[in-house]
Design an enzyme around this catalytic site. Structure first.
Site: not given
Length: 336
Positions: A36, A115, A139, A143
């Site tokens: 971020g 996702s 990934y 999720k």
């Protein structure tokens, strides 16, 4: 309400925070700033710097927290395959720690950034929420694991925790509200140290930051032979989070305490269509090169967002591809 946004200095988290602030909520951001940006923290939000698993308990212990929007995650598909431990720790174990803190401090609402990668290679298109979940990479697997963990915690809470998982498809564009100084340029947009998303990659060619864009396969079973994806504007995405919180705030607990909703336009655009849109918007030629297909890439990923429309009252308003690209281009030029 007073709300915590994890990953609040990232692309999705910062825009969600801006929308929450504009709606009159108080917002606390939790972000370790590993991906971020401190300058993406919207004015009016309080930032707590630290790993979610380590600091969330202390933030929630302050009391008066009405809900959490959980956007913090590791999200690079290729890296997830090469470094699975980073993703199981960063996505799953971190969320379990957050869920424990929610239960400990009796925080009643959770909205999770899930996702479309949970579906893997779909059997039908558009994809409904009851489609088989067979993720093809680490990934997506993490999720899905988090979605399942949230469902378990909500079901076991005796009605104390209501949760919504929002399964994003391809998020793009930039926040159209706030401006960078007095230029009118969108101030919150997509900027990753390692960029993997198509629209910003194509725009990097227009900016002269890369020579060409790779098109991974031109022999897919699609109208022009290139992959088709569903693109959703970041402002539409953020509004879905507010509507999910509103649903939970009204006490409309989903069955079992947990609701899954897909978020997408329901419109598919091919890789070549995206490149052409970027050429129109930027006025640059943008050379493209056909490369071999990538393993695990589905030919078509398009969302059925009927559930979000029916239960949340959500309807995307920024559906034109050129408009999505134009917002992303304005942000990219301002940051170049």
């Amino acid at each position: 309400m007073t709300l915590v946004v994890t990953g609040g200095a990232g692309y999705v988290g910062s825009v969600c925070a801006r929308h929450l602030l504009d709606a009159g909520h108080e917002v606390v951001l939790v972000d370790d700033l590993s991906t971020g940006h401190r300058d993406a923290v919207p004015e009016g939000a309080r930032l707590v710097v630290g790993d979610v698993a380590e600091v969330a308990d202390g933030v929630l212990a302050e009391g008066g927290i009405d809900g959490v929007v959980h956007c913090a995650a590791r999200s690079l598909v290729g890296e997830s395959t090469e470094q699975p431990a980073k993703y199981w720790h960063g996505n799953v174990l971190t969320t379990v720690a957050l869920l424990d803190a929610l239960r400990r401090h009796r925080v009643p609402r959770l909205v999770f950034s899930s996702s479309a990668a949970t579906y893997g290679e779909p059997e039908t298109s558009p994809i409904p929420e009851d489609a088989p979940t067979r993720p093809t990479n680490t990934y997506g697997a993490t999720k899905l694991a988090v979605d399942l963990a949230i469902a378990n915690y909500a079901a076991a809470s005796g009605g104390e925790l209501g949760a919504v998982s929002l399964r994003y498809f391809n998020v793009a564009g930039a926040h159209k509200g706030g401006a960078d100084g007095d230029t009118g340029v969108p101030a919150l947009g997509e900027r990753h140290t390692v960029e993997t998303h198509l629209i910003p990659l194509v725009l990097q060619v227009a900016l002269g930051q890369r020579e060409e864009i790779a098109v991974y396969g031109d022999d897919w079973p699609t109208p022009d032979g290139t992959c088709v994806r569903d693109y959703i504007h970041i402002d539409d995405l953020a509004e879905a989070h507010l509507l999910a919180l509103d649903l939970l705030a009204r006490g409309e607990r989903p069955a079992g305490g947990h609701l899954v909703c897909n978020l997408g336009n329901g419109l598919g655009f091919s890789v070549l269509e995206v490149i052409e849109a970027c050429r129109r918007v930027t006025g640059h030629p943008i050379p493209a090169r056909v490369a071999p297909r990538r393993a695990g890439d589905p030919g078509v990923l398009v969302a059925s967002a009927a559930r979000a429309r029916d239960l949340l009252g959500w309807k995307p308003t920024h559906t034109e591809l050129d408009g999505i690209v134009a917002d992303a281009w304005a942000f990219a030029r301002a940051r170049a």
